[in-house]
Design an enzyme around this catalytic site. Structure first.
Site, PDB file in Angstrom:
ATOM      1  N   HIS A 103       2.441  71.853  67.451  1.00 21.99           N
ATOM      2  CA  HIS A 103       3.799  71.615  66.941  1.00 21.99           C
ATOM      3  C   HIS A 103       4.295  70.216  67.306  1.00 21.99           C
ATOM      4  CE1 HIS A 103       8.164  71.983  66.561  1.00 21.99           C
ATOM      5  NE2 HIS A 103       8.297  71.815  67.859  1.00 21.99           N
ATOM      6  N   PHE A 104       4.129  69.854  68.573  1.00 16.14           N
ATOM      7  CA  PHE A 104       4.794  68.593  68.916  1.00 16.14           C
ATOM      8  C   PHE A 104       3.972  67.356  68.561  1.00 16.14           C
ATOM      9  CE2 PHE A 104       3.463  69.640  73.463  1.00 16.14           C
ATOM     10  CZ  PHE A 104       2.648  68.535  73.664  1.00 16.14           C
ATOM     11  N   HIS A 105       2.704  67.537  68.226  1.00 13.77           N
ATOM     12  CA  HIS A 105       1.998  66.366  67.687  1.00 13.77           C
ATOM     13  C   HIS A 105       2.402  66.103  66.232  1.00 13.77           C
ATOM     14  CE1 HIS A 105      -0.364  66.514  71.380  1.00 13.77           C
ATOM     15  NE2 HIS A 105      -0.623  65.246  71.134  1.00 13.77           N
ATOM     16  N   HIS A 118      15.290  69.767  75.576  1.00 12.90           N
ATOM     17  CA  HIS A 118      15.411  69.907  74.131  1.00 12.90           C
ATOM     18  C   HIS A 118      16.091  68.703  73.488  1.00 12.90           C
ATOM     19  CE1 HIS A 118      15.009  71.315  70.183  1.00 12.90           C
ATOM     20  NE2 HIS A 118      16.254  70.923  70.021  1.00 12.90           N
ATOM     21  N   ARG A 172      -2.713  76.260  76.372  1.00 15.25           N
ATOM     22  CA  ARG A 172      -2.504  74.821  76.454  1.00 15.25           C
ATOM     23  C   ARG A 172      -2.714  74.401  77.906  1.00 15.25           C
ATOM     24  NH1 ARG A 172       4.084  73.760  76.261  1.00 15.25           N
ATOM     25  NH2 ARG A 172       3.398  71.615  76.566  1.00 15.25           N
ATOM     26  N   ARG A 173      -2.751  73.113  78.149  1.00 13.08           N
ATOM     27  CA  ARG A 173      -2.751  72.574  79.503  1.00 13.08           C
ATOM     28  C   ARG A 173      -3.852  73.128  80.397  1.00 13.08           C
ATOM     29  NH1 ARG A 173       3.814  72.223  80.620  1.00 13.08           N
ATOM     30  NH2 ARG A 173       3.937  70.135  79.814  1.00 13.08           N
ATOM     31  N   TYR A 196      15.382  65.122  70.148  1.00 16.99           N
ATOM     32  CA  TYR A 196      16.171  64.457  69.109  1.00 16.99           C
ATOM     33  C   TYR A 196      16.431  63.006  69.467  1.00 16.99           C
ATOM     34  CZ  TYR A 196      16.332  69.054  67.328  1.00 16.99           C
ATOM     35  OH  TYR A 196      15.927  70.265  66.856  1.00 16.99           O
TER      36      TYR A 196
HETATM   37 FE1  HAS Z   1      10.151  71.527  68.978  1.00 15.84          FE
HETATM   38  C1  HAS Z   1       8.583  72.967  71.704  1.00 15.84           C
HETATM   39  C2  HAS Z   1      11.693  74.497  68.261  1.00 15.84           C
HETATM   40  C3  HAS Z   1      11.826  70.045  66.349  1.00 15.84           C
HETATM   41  C4  HAS Z   1       9.165  68.441  70.110  1.00 15.84           C
HETATM   42  N1  HAS Z   1       9.068  70.848  70.575  1.00 15.84           N
HETATM   43  C5  HAS Z   1       8.487  71.601  71.565  1.00 15.84           C
HETATM   44  C6  HAS Z   1       7.799  70.739  72.483  1.00 15.84           C
HETATM   45  C7  HAS Z   1       7.993  69.450  72.048  1.00 15.84           C
HETATM   46  C8  HAS Z   1       8.789  69.538  70.849  1.00 15.84           C
HETATM   47  C9  HAS Z   1       7.483  68.184  72.704  1.00 15.84           C
HETATM   48  O1  HAS Z   1      12.291  77.113  69.721  1.00 15.84           O
HETATM   49  C10 HAS Z   1       6.962  71.203  73.680  1.00 15.84           C
HETATM   50  C11 HAS Z   1       7.681  71.124  74.979  1.00 15.84           C
HETATM   51  C12 HAS Z   1       6.765  71.585  76.068  1.00 15.84           C
HETATM   52  O2  HAS Z   1       5.944  70.773  76.538  1.00 15.84           O
HETATM   53  O3  HAS Z   1       6.776  72.770  76.416  1.00 15.84           O
HETATM   54  N2  HAS Z   1      11.457  72.175  67.544  1.00 15.84           N
HETATM   55  C13 HAS Z   1      11.939  73.423  67.416  1.00 15.84           C
HETATM   56  C14 HAS Z   1      12.811  73.504  66.249  1.00 15.84           C
HETATM   57  C15 HAS Z   1      12.847  72.232  65.715  1.00 15.84           C
HETATM   58  C16 HAS Z   1      12.012  71.412  66.543  1.00 15.84           C
HETATM   59  C17 HAS Z   1      13.541  74.699  65.746  1.00 15.84           C
HETATM   60  N3  HAS Z   1      10.429  69.628  68.348  1.00 15.84           N
HETATM   61  C18 HAS Z   1      11.173  69.226  67.254  1.00 15.84           C
HETATM   62  C19 HAS Z   1      11.179  67.793  67.173  1.00 15.84           C
HETATM   63  C20 HAS Z   1      10.434  67.338  68.233  1.00 15.84           C
HETATM   64  C21 HAS Z   1       9.973  68.502  68.959  1.00 15.84           C
HETATM   65  C22 HAS Z   1      11.921  67.010  66.120  1.00 15.84           C
HETATM   66  C23 HAS Z   1      10.097  65.962  68.661  1.00 15.84           C
HETATM   67  C24 HAS Z   1      10.466  64.863  68.069  1.00 15.84           C
HETATM   68  N4  HAS Z   1      10.110  73.378  69.797  1.00 15.84           N
HETATM   69  C25 HAS Z   1      10.863  74.431  69.394  1.00 15.84           C
HETATM   70  C26 HAS Z   1      10.691  75.542  70.334  1.00 15.84           C
HETATM   71  C27 HAS Z   1       9.799  75.108  71.315  1.00 15.84           C
HETATM   72  C28 HAS Z   1       9.459  73.752  70.951  1.00 15.84           C
HETATM   73  C29 HAS Z   1      11.302  76.866  70.299  1.00 15.84           C
HETATM   74  C30 HAS Z   1       9.294  75.897  72.529  1.00 15.84           C
HETATM   75  C31 HAS Z   1       7.982  76.501  72.236  1.00 15.84           C
HETATM   76  C32 HAS Z   1       7.405  77.179  73.465  1.00 15.84           C
HETATM   77  O4  HAS Z   1       7.354  78.429  73.473  1.00 15.84           O
HETATM   78  O5  HAS Z   1       7.012  76.503  74.426  1.00 15.84           O
HETATM   79  C33 HAS Z   1      13.669  71.793  64.502  1.00 15.84           C
HETATM   80  O6  HAS Z   1      14.513  70.715  64.846  1.00 15.84           O
HETATM   81  C34 HAS Z   1      12.843  71.434  63.311  1.00 15.84           C
HETATM   82  C35 HAS Z   1      13.681  71.164  62.087  1.00 15.84           C
HETATM   83  C36 HAS Z   1      12.896  70.466  61.013  1.00 15.84           C
HETATM   84  C37 HAS Z   1      12.816  70.838  59.757  1.00 15.84           C
HETATM   85  C38 HAS Z   1      11.988  70.011  58.775  1.00 15.84           C
HETATM   86  C39 HAS Z   1      12.832  69.249  57.764  1.00 15.84           C
HETATM   87  C40 HAS Z   1      11.974  68.346  56.934  1.00 15.84           C
HETATM   88  C41 HAS Z   1      12.153  67.018  56.793  1.00 15.84           C
HETATM   89  C42 HAS Z   1      11.159  66.242  55.982  1.00 15.84           C
HETATM   90  C43 HAS Z   1      11.757  65.200  55.057  1.00 15.84           C
HETATM   91  C44 HAS Z   1      10.734  64.617  54.154  1.00 15.84           C
HETATM   92  C45 HAS Z   1      10.515  63.286  53.953  1.00 15.84           C
HETATM   93  C46 HAS Z   1       9.415  62.785  53.071  1.00 15.84           C
HETATM   94  C47 HAS Z   1      11.333  62.241  54.597  1.00 15.84           C
HETATM   95  C48 HAS Z   1      13.516  72.040  59.240  1.00 15.84           C
HETATM   96  C49 HAS Z   1      13.332  66.306  57.400  1.00 15.84           C
HETATM   97  C50 HAS Z   1       9.011  63.774  52.065  1.00 15.84           C
HETATM   98  C51 HAS Z   1       7.791  63.299  51.359  1.00 15.84           C
HETATM   99  C52 HAS Z   1       7.405  63.725  50.160  1.00 15.84           C
HETATM  100  C53 HAS Z   1       6.179  63.172  49.585  1.00 15.84           C
HETATM  101  C54 HAS Z   1       8.197  64.726  49.357  1.00 15.84           C
HETATM  102 CU    CU Z   2      13.341  72.559  71.921  1.00 14.20          CU
END
Ligand code: HAS
Ligand code: CU
Length: 599
Positions: free
Chosen positions: A386-388, A235, A449-450, A239
């Site tokens: 999700h992760f793409h 996990h 998947r996979r 980050y």
């Molecule tokens: Fe995740 C599975 C939960 C974030 C990557 N995640 C994965 C896997 C990967 C991955 C690679 O709870 C698969 C692993 C595998 O092969 O099995 N993930 C989360 C949660 C967050 C999260 C709660 N993940 C990420 C990030 C990753 C990433 C970041 C890579 C960089 N994830 C999970 C969970 C799994 C999971 C379970 C397991 C699933 C399973 O069952 O296998 C949080 O950190 C997300 C928080 C993000 C937000 C969004 C905030 C919005 C922002 C946008 C700002 C806007 C801008 C521009 C700058 C709340 C910051 C705006 C533009 C305008 C025009 C207005």
């Molecule tokens: Cu995670």
């Protein structure tokens, strides 16, 4: 304009030695990106049964290569280049000893070459070597020892890189005892502090279990234990990919938008929160694993929900900083300011689109994190969807977009074609929108998947709208656009490298609107945050790991560990752990049912 102003020095002019390391790291990253993209397109077309150029028996070799080259080599090499730039630039001094800097680069390159060779050898029967273990390399899948050795060497390289940046900062601190840590350096140091904690578990997993097992020194390992150690690391590693992107959103994006970072203190809070909360949540990848008590999963879920906070703060701060830039350029209205932004600049548009997609990726992350809804999507293609969006777009697209801004400053060469750059980032966005949307939709239908053959002969997926085949076509088109986008990026960069050197490419980063003087001093107390992070990790993991060892044995049930003379010590250790778990459970003062949750 006078020559003196025009010739303001670039990063390359000021720090030529460091600029070479940054370029070497970026080029290594982009080479891996190219390989990863080639495997990606083969895989997309194979899985969707549009074109098959490899036998399905090679699918896992392909998938492992795709995953490892992209999420380990591409992202981490980009990170070390970016962090070397950021530390040198923000401290305004060279690294202490450039030979050490080249040493860690060489160690990382050697490590990943070993790992890469062990994976690619899986494509041919001529070499007796394979590592088809996917990028989540836990037992029971087993790789050739070269795979694990290479990873260990690579990680040692990143540890040395971190030590190099800490050392440069300490040298700076001697000369500036009363100053706040410059923001970019602060971001690098907190990220690396998190990395040291995260990688400790994978070091144990590889050195104590997986490598000896693959070398044949021990017969067996405890799969739940290696999975748990993997996710302890797996996990926070997400980050480790994300924080370089956040650094660029906080410090570079506002500048390109014509504005300034809204709040330096808030940015520091965000990075401290990531240091504290990234690690004690890994069990959210194991909600469906047997052998881990529900209570521990529940704690992990709660921690994960807290971990949303720093990203929500980021969404606010980054958008506010960009809006400030737009209003300074004359933008008005509730949303009208959006039209006053430099949308023709590929660095800007790429990062904004990456941010926009991350909002969607963060949302699917919240779905993953809920224990009950996770049961529906776990191990389906929803998760790659999700992760793409997260690593594959928020991170990868930001890294590509930032290269359009950074490369001229580390090479003194202007980008070959900004319009192609703009087309490239938009193409990525469109390709990913198609691919990840269809992946999420298929995941809800239960498509796994996979697997090379998701369609199972004679089985029809019940769809509510659109057919399974239609979604497959979307995935294939999206994947193809992503491949074309990668080739355009790399082609543009190669042509840029052929450009002659010019002067006048320097860029400076403006100070934040609310600067570090507004941040409480305690935020810069890295030792304190590191200590609290350690305590949180111990609280989150000591009992689950003790319980896993107690139940399944350190090396699997009933297996006597090697070497034999160490067995009594292991027994004492596991007995003590078991006793501790027992005592804690007994002393839980409430009803039996609560005690049962942790048993
Ligand atoms: Fe995740 C599975 C939960 C974030 C990557 N995640 C994965 C896997 C990967 C991955 C690679 O709870 C698969 C692993 C595998 O092969 O099995 N993930 C989360 C949660 C967050 C999260 C709660 N993940 C990420 C990030 C990753 C990433 C970041 C890579 C960089 N994830 C999970 C969970 C799994 C999971 C379970 C397991 C699933 C399973 O069952 O296998 C949080 O950190 C997300 C928080 C993000 C937000 C969004 C905030 C919005 C922002 C946008 C700002 C806007 C801008 C521009 C700058 C709340 C910051 C705006 C533009 C305008 C025009 C207005
Ligand atoms: Cu995670």
């Amino acid at each position: 304009m006078s020559d003196a102003i025009e010739a303001e020095p670039t990063f390359l002019d000021k720090f030529p030695q460091e600029a070479r390391v940054v370029r070497a790291s970026f080029l290594s990253a982009f080479f891996a990106l190219f390989l990863g993209a080639v495997f990606g397109i083969i895989q997309t077309l194979h899985r969707t049964d549009i074109a098959r150029v490899i036998p399905s028996t090679d699918y896992y070799t392909l998938l492992t290569a795709h995953g490892v080259f992209l999420v380990i080599s591409f992202t981490v090499f980009f990170l070390v280049g970016l962090f070397t730039w950021a530390v040198t630039r923000s401290l305004d001094r060279p690294v202490v000893n450039i030979k050490i800097t080249w040493t860690w680069y060489a160690i990382m390159a050697a490590g990943i070459t070993m790992t890469g060779v062990s994976i690619l050898a899986g494509f041919t029967d001529a070499i007796d070597m394979s590592a088809d273990v996917l990028f989540t390399f836990y037992a029971p899948l087993q790789a050739h020892p070269l795979f694990y050795t290479g990873l260990a060497v690579f990680i040692v390289g990143t540890w040395l890189a971190g030590a190099d940046w800490f050392r440069t900062w300490l040298a700076w601190k001697d000369d500036h005892p009363d100053e706040r840590i410059p923001l970019q350096t602060f971001m690098v140091l907190t990220t690396m502090a998190m990395w040291y904690i995260a990688t400790s578990a994978i070091a144990v997993s590889v050195l104590a279990f997986l490598l000896p097992w693959s070398l044949g020194l021990i017969d067996q390992v405890n799969p739940t234990l290696t999975r748990t150690l993997f996710w302890f690391f797996g996990h926070p590693v997400v980050y480790f990919w994300l924080m370089p992107a956040y650094m660029l959103w906080y410090t570079v994006l506002p500048k390109i938008a014509g504005g300034r970072l809204f709040s330096d203190p808030l940015a520091r809070v965000v990075f401290v929160l990531f240091l504290l909360l990234s690690t004690p949540v890994g069990i959210h990848h194991q909600y469906l694993d047997p052998g881990i008590a529900e209570g521990f999963k529940f704690i992990s879920m709660t921690n994960t929900m807290f971990l949303l906070l720093p990203s929500l703060l980021t969404a606010f701060t980054v958008v506010a900083s960009v809006e400030y830039g737009a209003r300074k350029r004359g933008g008005t209205g509730l949303l009208g300011w959006l039209t006053d932004l430099p949308w023709r600049n590929p660095a800007f548009t790429g990062m904004m689109l990456a941010g926009l997609m991350f909002a969607a990726g963060g949302f699917s992350g919240m779905v993953n994190a809920g224990m009950n809804i996770n049961y529906m999507i776990h191990n389906t293609i929803w998760v790659p969807g999700h992760f793409h969006l997260t690593v594959g777009t928020a991170v990868a697209l930001t890294m590509m977009a930032a290269t359009y801004w950074l490369w001229p400053q580390i090479s003194n060469k202007p980008i070959y074609s900004k319009p192609i750059g703009l087309f490239q980032v938009v193409l990525w966005f469109i390709g990913m929108a198609l691919m990840s949307n269809a992946m999420h939709a298929q995941g809800i239908l239960g498509v796994p998947r996979r697997t090379a053959e998701p369609e199972y002969a004679g089985f029809e997926y019940a769809t509510s709208f659109g057919g399974f085949g239609e979604l497959n076509v979307q995935i294939a088109i999206g994947g193809t656009l992503l491949f074309v986008s990668t080739i355009l990026f790399i082609g543009n960069l190669v042509l840029t490298m052929g450009n002659p050197k010019v002067s006048g490419l320097a860029e400076t980063l403006p100070p934040a609107l609310s600067g570090p003087e507004d941040a409480p001093q305690v935020l810069d107390n890295l030792r304190l945050w590191f200590a609290i992070a350690l305590v949180l990790v111990v609280l989150a993991y000591a009992l689950p790991i003790a319980a896993i060892i107690n139940r399944g044995g350190l090396f699997g049930p009933g297996v006597d560990a090697f070497p034999v003379w160490l067995n009594p010590a292991f027994h004492v250790l596991t007995e003590t752990a078991a006793m501790l778990v027992g005592t804690v459970v007994e002393t839980v003062p409430t009803s039996d049912s609560l005690a049962g949750v942790f048993r």
